[in-house]
Write an enzyme that holds these catalytic residues in place. Structure first.
Site, PDB file in Angstrom:
ATOM      1  N   ASP A   1       0.871  -1.179   0.000  1.00  0.00           N
ATOM      2  CA  ASP A   1       0.000   0.000   0.000  1.00  0.00           C
ATOM      3  C   ASP A   1       0.909   1.230   0.000  1.00  0.00           C
ATOM      4  O   ASP A   1       1.697   1.415   0.927  1.00  0.00           O
ATOM      5  CB  ASP A   1      -0.857  -0.061   1.265  1.00  0.00           C
ATOM      6  CG  ASP A   1      -1.711   1.175   1.468  1.00  0.00           C
ATOM      7  OD1 ASP A   1      -2.585   1.144   2.349  1.00  0.00           O
ATOM      8  OD2 ASP A   1      -1.517   2.177   0.746  1.00  0.00           O
ATOM      9  N   ILE A   2       0.803   2.046  -1.012  1.00  0.00           N
ATOM     10  CA  ILE A   2       1.732   3.185  -1.164  1.00  0.00           C
ATOM     11  C   ILE A   2       1.660   4.133   0.031  1.00  0.00           C
ATOM     12  O   ILE A   2       2.648   4.799   0.357  1.00  0.00           O
ATOM     13  CB  ILE A   2       1.448   3.922  -2.495  1.00  0.00           C
ATOM     14  CG1 ILE A   2       2.666   4.776  -2.908  1.00  0.00           C
ATOM     15  CG2 ILE A   2       0.180   4.778  -2.430  1.00  0.00           C
ATOM     16  CD1 ILE A   2       2.591   5.290  -4.328  1.00  0.00           C
TER      17      ILE A   2
ATOM     18  N   GLY B   1      -9.874   4.529  -5.776  1.00  0.00           N
ATOM     19  CA  GLY B   1      -8.556   3.905  -5.944  1.00  0.00           C
ATOM     20  C   GLY B   1      -7.479   4.470  -5.037  1.00  0.00           C
ATOM     21  O   GLY B   1      -7.712   4.789  -3.874  1.00  0.00           O
ATOM     22  N   VAL B   2      -6.297   4.615  -5.611  1.00  0.00           N
ATOM     23  CA  VAL B   2      -5.165   5.102  -4.795  1.00  0.00           C
ATOM     24  C   VAL B   2      -5.395   6.538  -4.350  1.00  0.00           C
ATOM     25  O   VAL B   2      -4.958   6.937  -3.254  1.00  0.00           O
ATOM     26  CB  VAL B   2      -3.831   4.942  -5.574  1.00  0.00           C
ATOM     27  CG1 VAL B   2      -3.717   5.938  -6.719  1.00  0.00           C
ATOM     28  CG2 VAL B   2      -2.636   5.068  -4.637  1.00  0.00           C
ATOM     29  N   ASP B   3      -6.128   7.295  -5.133  1.00  0.00           N
ATOM     30  CA  ASP B   3      -6.472   8.683  -4.772  1.00  0.00           C
ATOM     31  C   ASP B   3      -7.237   8.701  -3.443  1.00  0.00           C
ATOM     32  O   ASP B   3      -6.908   9.458  -2.518  1.00  0.00           O
ATOM     33  CB  ASP B   3      -7.338   9.258  -5.896  1.00  0.00           C
ATOM     34  CG  ASP B   3      -7.445  10.777  -5.888  1.00  0.00           C
ATOM     35  OD1 ASP B   3      -8.163  11.316  -6.726  1.00  0.00           O
ATOM     36  OD2 ASP B   3      -6.794  11.423  -5.027  1.00  0.00           O
TER      37      ASP B   3
ATOM     38  N   SER C   1      -2.848   5.128 -14.151  1.00  0.00           N
ATOM     39  CA  SER C   1      -3.839   4.831 -15.204  1.00  0.00           C
ATOM     40  C   SER C   1      -4.211   3.362 -15.332  1.00  0.00           C
ATOM     41  O   SER C   1      -5.029   3.016 -16.201  1.00  0.00           O
ATOM     42  CB  SER C   1      -3.376   5.338 -16.586  1.00  0.00           C
ATOM     43  OG  SER C   1      -3.505   6.749 -16.667  1.00  0.00           O
TER      44      SER C   1
ATOM     45  N   VAL D   1      -8.942   2.509 -12.696  1.00  0.00           N
ATOM     46  CA  VAL D   1     -10.174   3.101 -13.265  1.00  0.00           C
ATOM     47  C   VAL D   1      -9.952   3.587 -14.695  1.00  0.00           C
ATOM     48  O   VAL D   1     -10.821   3.453 -15.551  1.00  0.00           O
ATOM     49  CB  VAL D   1     -10.637   4.285 -12.371  1.00  0.00           C
ATOM     50  CG1 VAL D   1     -11.704   5.129 -13.030  1.00  0.00           C
ATOM     51  CG2 VAL D   1     -11.094   3.773 -11.023  1.00  0.00           C
ATOM     52  N   TYR D   2      -8.753   4.091 -14.969  1.00  0.00           N
ATOM     53  CA  TYR D   2      -8.516   4.694 -16.297  1.00  0.00           C
ATOM     54  C   TYR D   2      -8.219   3.664 -17.382  1.00  0.00           C
ATOM     55  O   TYR D   2      -8.049   4.001 -18.547  1.00  0.00           O
ATOM     56  CB  TYR D   2      -7.429   5.760 -16.207  1.00  0.00           C
ATOM     57  CG  TYR D   2      -7.914   7.091 -15.646  1.00  0.00           C
ATOM     58  CD1 TYR D   2      -9.239   7.255 -15.226  1.00  0.00           C
ATOM     59  CD2 TYR D   2      -7.070   8.173 -15.529  1.00  0.00           C
ATOM     60  CE1 TYR D   2      -9.689   8.456 -14.710  1.00  0.00           C
ATOM     61  CE2 TYR D   2      -7.502   9.386 -15.010  1.00  0.00           C
ATOM     62  CZ  TYR D   2      -8.821   9.521 -14.608  1.00  0.00           C
ATOM     63  OH  TYR D   2      -9.266  10.705 -14.091  1.00  0.00           O
TER      64      TYR D   2
HETATM   65  N1  APR Z   1      -1.356   1.632  -2.999  1.00  0.00           N
HETATM   66  C1  APR Z   1      -0.774   1.360  -4.198  1.00  0.00           C
HETATM   67  N2  APR Z   1      -1.473   1.189  -5.336  1.00  0.00           N
HETATM   68  C2  APR Z   1      -2.824   1.275  -5.254  1.00  0.00           C
HETATM   69  C3  APR Z   1      -3.504   1.556  -4.045  1.00  0.00           C
HETATM   70  C4  APR Z   1      -2.717   1.732  -2.891  1.00  0.00           C
HETATM   71  N3  APR Z   1      -3.268   2.000  -1.680  1.00  0.00           N
HETATM   72  N4  APR Z   1      -4.858   1.583  -4.307  1.00  0.00           N
HETATM   73  C5  APR Z   1      -4.993   1.309  -5.624  1.00  0.00           C
HETATM   74  N5  APR Z   1      -3.782   1.116  -6.199  1.00  0.00           N
HETATM   75  C6  APR Z   1      -3.452   0.783  -7.588  1.00  0.00           C
HETATM   76  C7  APR Z   1      -4.520   0.127  -8.414  1.00  0.00           C
HETATM   77  O1  APR Z   1      -4.583  -1.266  -8.123  1.00  0.00           O
HETATM   78  C8  APR Z   1      -3.993   0.411  -9.814  1.00  0.00           C
HETATM   79  O2  APR Z   1      -3.018  -0.572 -10.175  1.00  0.00           O
HETATM   80  O3  APR Z   1      -3.194   2.005  -8.260  1.00  0.00           O
HETATM   81  C9  APR Z   1      -3.287   1.768  -9.666  1.00  0.00           C
HETATM   82  C10 APR Z   1      -4.032   2.938 -10.291  1.00  0.00           C
HETATM   83  O4  APR Z   1      -5.437   2.728 -10.148  1.00  0.00           O
HETATM   84  P1  APR Z   1      -6.455   3.941  -9.803  1.00  0.00           P
HETATM   85  O5  APR Z   1      -6.259   4.341  -8.409  1.00  0.00           O
HETATM   86  O6  APR Z   1      -7.814   3.494 -10.241  1.00  0.00           O
HETATM   87  O7  APR Z   1      -5.953   5.161 -10.717  1.00  0.00           O
HETATM   88  P2  APR Z   1      -6.128   5.425 -12.274  1.00  0.00           P
HETATM   89  O8  APR Z   1      -6.345   4.166 -13.061  1.00  0.00           O
HETATM   90  O9  APR Z   1      -4.979   6.311 -12.641  1.00  0.00           O
HETATM   91  O10 APR Z   1      -7.493   6.245 -12.353  1.00  0.00           O
HETATM   92  C11 APR Z   1      -7.512   7.532 -11.777  1.00  0.00           C
HETATM   93  O11 APR Z   1      -9.391   6.947 -10.439  1.00  0.00           O
HETATM   94  O12 APR Z   1      -9.378   6.978  -8.197  1.00  0.00           O
HETATM   95  C12 APR Z   1      -9.747   7.685  -9.283  1.00  0.00           C
HETATM   96  O13 APR Z   1      -9.628   9.992  -8.606  1.00  0.00           O
HETATM   97  C13 APR Z   1      -9.006   8.985  -9.381  1.00  0.00           C
HETATM   98  O14 APR Z   1     -10.377   9.751 -11.156  1.00  0.00           O
HETATM   99  C14 APR Z   1      -9.090   9.235 -10.849  1.00  0.00           C
HETATM  100  C15 APR Z   1      -8.949   7.850 -11.442  1.00  0.00           C
END
Ligand code: APR
Length: 174
Positions: A10-11, A32-34, A117, A120-121
């Site tokens: 977990d980052i 997600g990670v956000d 990306s 979700v992306y």
């Molecule tokens: N630590 C590390 N990696 C994580 C964590 C975490 N706690 N939570 C999720 N991830 C990973 C996911 O498994 C994925 O491999 O981060 C990677 C990116 O996934 P997303 O968080 O969905 O980000 P992204 O694909 O770039 O989409 C961005 O999603 O959360 C929303 O606000 C964000 O609208 C934006 C979009």
């Protein structure tokens, strides 16, 4: 001696100078990670992000880490995957390059990335990992300052793909 590490973690738990957030253009949080980063950093992060007034896709902006172990968060916005003919690869590369550039300008020495990306992306994981490893490797070979980059993997496929990309780059001696 600079190093690149791939960790299943977990980052938000990492003790590095900066963790990178895969944000959206509003910088006002999401899933997600956000969501994980905002939850761990606390409500002060949202207030700091409001001041930044958003972030263009491919760009990067920095805030304090607040309640996180990492003193800084670098927010970057990856491209939404739309089939690969709308500049997605260039924008994703820019996310890594601009995040590293910003960290270097701030005098930071260690940084952790999620797989930008790849959630979700919807970016195809293999292609995204190729770009991530290529950009990080190129930056570290051509700039001083950053001593450690960690790829924080939250799923097995990302970790496998990143490990394969890095092994390919480092050649048979690794
Ligand atoms: N630590 C590390 N990696 C994580 C964590 C975490 N706690 N939570 C999720 N991830 C990973 C996911 O498994 C994925 O491999 O981060 C990677 C990116 O996934 P997303 O968080 O969905 O980000 P992204 O694909 O770039 O989409 C961005 O999603 O959360 C929303 O606000 C964000 O609208 C934006 C979009």
């Amino acid at each position: 001696m600079s190093k690149i590490e791939i960790l299943a973690t977990d980052i938000t738990q990492l003790r590095v100078d900066a963790i990178v957030n895969a944000a959206n253009n509003s910088l006002l949080g999401g899933g997600g990670v956000d969501a994980a980063i905002h939850a761990a950093a606390g409500p002060a992060l949202l207030q700091a992000c409001k001041v930044l007034q958003g972030c263009a896709t491919g760009s990067a902006k920095i805030t304090p880490g607040f309640a996180l172990a990492a003193p800084y968060i670098i927010h970057t916005v990856g491209p939404v995957w739309r089939g690969g003919r709308q500049g997605e690869a260039q924008l994703l590369a820019a996310c890594y390059r601009n995040s590293l550039k910003l960290a270097s300008e701030q005098g930071l020495r260690s940084i952790a990335f999620p797989a930008i990306s790849c959630g979700v992306y919807g970016y195809p994981i293999g292609a995204a990992c190729e770009i991530a490893v290529a950009e990080v490797s190129h930056f570290m070979a051509n700039h001083g300052g950053i001593e450690e980059v960690i790829f924080a993997c939250f799923n097995g496929e990302v970790k496998t793909q990143l490990s394969q990309c890095l092994a390919k780059r480092q050649g048979p001696s690794s």
